[in-house]
Design a protein around this motif. Structure first.
Motif, PDB file in Angstrom:
ATOM      1  N   ALA A   1      39.563  31.208  38.491  1.00  0.00           N
ATOM      2  CA  ALA A   1      39.799  32.471  37.800  1.00  0.00           C
ATOM      3  C   ALA A   1      41.181  33.025  38.136  1.00  0.00           C
ATOM      4  O   ALA A   1      41.891  33.538  37.263  1.00  0.00           O
ATOM      5  CB  ALA A   1      38.708  33.477  38.167  1.00  0.00           C
ATOM      6  N   GLU A   2      41.579  32.899  39.389  1.00  0.00           N
ATOM      7  CA  GLU A   2      42.887  33.416  39.812  1.00  0.00           C
ATOM      8  C   GLU A   2      44.020  32.733  39.062  1.00  0.00           C
ATOM      9  O   GLU A   2      44.938  33.388  38.548  1.00  0.00           O
ATOM     10  CB  GLU A   2      43.052  33.223  41.325  1.00  0.00           C
ATOM     11  CG  GLU A   2      44.369  33.757  41.863  1.00  0.00           C
ATOM     12  CD  GLU A   2      44.514  33.532  43.358  1.00  0.00           C
ATOM     13  OE1 GLU A   2      45.402  34.174  43.968  1.00  0.00           O
ATOM     14  OE2 GLU A   2      43.761  32.721  43.927  1.00  0.00           O
TER      15      GLU A   2
ATOM     16  N   ARG B   1      32.888  28.078  33.142  1.00  0.00           N
ATOM     17  CA  ARG B   1      32.905  29.156  32.151  1.00  0.00           C
ATOM     18  C   ARG B   1      33.539  30.385  32.798  1.00  0.00           C
ATOM     19  O   ARG B   1      33.213  30.733  33.933  1.00  0.00           O
ATOM     20  CB  ARG B   1      31.472  29.466  31.707  1.00  0.00           C
ATOM     21  CG  ARG B   1      31.332  30.544  30.643  1.00  0.00           C
ATOM     22  CD  ARG B   1      29.847  30.823  30.419  1.00  0.00           C
ATOM     23  NE  ARG B   1      29.608  31.799  29.382  1.00  0.00           N
ATOM     24  CZ  ARG B   1      29.242  31.490  28.141  1.00  0.00           C
ATOM     25  NH1 ARG B   1      29.079  30.226  27.790  1.00  0.00           N
ATOM     26  NH2 ARG B   1      29.026  32.431  27.256  1.00  0.00           N
ATOM     27  N   PHE B   2      34.448  31.005  32.073  1.00  0.00           N
ATOM     28  CA  PHE B   2      35.109  32.221  32.543  1.00  0.00           C
ATOM     29  C   PHE B   2      35.001  33.269  31.438  1.00  0.00           C
ATOM     30  O   PHE B   2      35.123  32.953  30.257  1.00  0.00           O
ATOM     31  CB  PHE B   2      36.584  31.957  32.857  1.00  0.00           C
ATOM     32  CG  PHE B   2      36.812  30.895  33.899  1.00  0.00           C
ATOM     33  CD1 PHE B   2      36.915  31.232  35.236  1.00  0.00           C
ATOM     34  CD2 PHE B   2      36.919  29.557  33.539  1.00  0.00           C
ATOM     35  CE1 PHE B   2      37.130  30.252  36.206  1.00  0.00           C
ATOM     36  CE2 PHE B   2      37.134  28.566  34.487  1.00  0.00           C
ATOM     37  CZ  PHE B   2      37.237  28.915  35.822  1.00  0.00           C
ATOM     38  N   GLU B   3      34.799  34.527  31.825  1.00  0.00           N
ATOM     39  CA  GLU B   3      34.721  35.603  30.847  1.00  0.00           C
ATOM     40  C   GLU B   3      35.411  36.846  31.392  1.00  0.00           C
ATOM     41  O   GLU B   3      35.502  37.041  32.598  1.00  0.00           O
ATOM     42  CB  GLU B   3      33.264  35.932  30.496  1.00  0.00           C
ATOM     43  CG  GLU B   3      32.550  34.855  29.709  1.00  0.00           C
ATOM     44  CD  GLU B   3      31.173  35.292  29.228  1.00  0.00           C
ATOM     45  OE1 GLU B   3      30.710  36.392  29.610  1.00  0.00           O
ATOM     46  OE2 GLU B   3      30.552  34.529  28.463  1.00  0.00           O
ATOM     47  N   GLY B   4      35.873  37.688  30.481  1.00  0.00           N
ATOM     48  CA  GLY B   4      36.488  38.943  30.892  1.00  0.00           C
ATOM     49  C   GLY B   4      37.365  39.511  29.801  1.00  0.00           C
ATOM     50  O   GLY B   4      37.179  39.228  28.615  1.00  0.00           O
ATOM     51  N   LYS B   5      38.332  40.304  30.215  1.00  0.00           N
ATOM     52  CA  LYS B   5      39.236  40.961  29.277  1.00  0.00           C
ATOM     53  C   LYS B   5      40.683  40.666  29.638  1.00  0.00           C
ATOM     54  O   LYS B   5      41.009  40.401  30.805  1.00  0.00           O
ATOM     55  CB  LYS B   5      39.012  42.479  29.301  1.00  0.00           C
ATOM     56  CG  LYS B   5      37.636  42.928  28.815  1.00  0.00           C
ATOM     57  CD  LYS B   5      37.517  44.435  28.852  1.00  0.00           C
ATOM     58  CE  LYS B   5      36.144  44.906  28.419  1.00  0.00           C
ATOM     59  NZ  LYS B   5      35.878  44.616  26.993  1.00  0.00           N
ATOM     60  N   VAL B   6      41.526  40.736  28.621  1.00  0.00           N
ATOM     61  CA  VAL B   6      42.970  40.612  28.827  1.00  0.00           C
ATOM     62  C   VAL B   6      43.629  41.826  28.182  1.00  0.00           C
ATOM     63  O   VAL B   6      43.477  42.055  26.982  1.00  0.00           O
ATOM     64  CB  VAL B   6      43.529  39.321  28.208  1.00  0.00           C
ATOM     65  CG1 VAL B   6      45.045  39.271  28.388  1.00  0.00           C
ATOM     66  CG2 VAL B   6      42.878  38.095  28.832  1.00  0.00           C
TER      67      VAL B   6
END
Length: 199
Positions: free
Chosen positions: A84-85, A132-137
């Motif tokens: 993730a980083e 799997r990665f999820e989030g906001k940009v």
């Protein structure tokens, strides 16, 4: 860089788009683009391969419910680890570079307005051996509004072992993940195949 995702000036500098060896569906009304990685607008990205994109019909139409909704694939050489980083840092490099390239001739452009922050975390993958990665940009729209833009983002990483490739499949939209456009993005992902050859 083709005309869809950057400026005409960049398009004139790029060689012809590379051939795409994998299968990726294009829904009716959607548009496509292909270029090599790392892209000219983000040469510091630590990847080699190509990028293939699918743009929704309203991608560049402010006010459309599918504005800035699109999917893109990183087709990467070898076995590429993701965290993730690292992914958050890469997205910052990618989107900030894109904004600066597109706004190159805009004398009113303030690079500080296009500062990007990615907030993705790793989630449980649906299949063993995948990520799997999820989030906001928190990004910026250099094409139409020239204003900050928040994208919901989902990334799925998996191997195409027979081809010696790692695939990072990105789905992005300002819409919440419950919106119908995410169904279209998911169908594109489900249609991905590591090879164009029929089984």
């Amino acid at each position: 860089m083709a005309l869809l995702f950057a400026s005409e000036a960049l398009a004139q500098k790029e060689p012809p788009a590379p051939e795409v060896p994998f299968a990726l569906p294009t829904p009716e009304g959607w548009r496509t683009e292909t270029f090599t990685l790392p892209p000219e607008f983000a040469p510091k990205l630590p990847y080699r391969g190509l990028e293939e994109l699918r743009f929704s019909p309203g991608m560049f139409k402010p006010g459309s419910e599918d504005f800035w909704s699109y999917a893109f694939v990183f087709w990467l050489e070898g076995e590429v680890p993701f965290t993730a980083e690292q992914l958050n840092a890469d997205l910052k490099t990618y989107f900030e570079g894109l904004s600066r390239a597109v706004e190159e001739k805009n004398t009113q452009f303030d690079p500080h307005a296009a500062t990007v922050t990615a907030h993705l975390t790793e989630a449980k993958a649906s299949q063993e051996g995948q990520q799997r990665f999820e989030g906001k940009v928190d990004a910026y729209d250099p094409f139409k509004t020239h204003k900050p833009l928040t994208l919901n983002l989902r990334v799925q990483v998996f191997r195409c072992a027979a081809q010696g490739r790692t695939v990072a499949f990105f789905q992005a939209s300002p819409q919440p993940m419950t919106h119908k456009v995410w169904g279209q993005l998911e169908r594109i992902r489900e249609g991905f195949r590591c090879s164009k050859a029929r089984n």
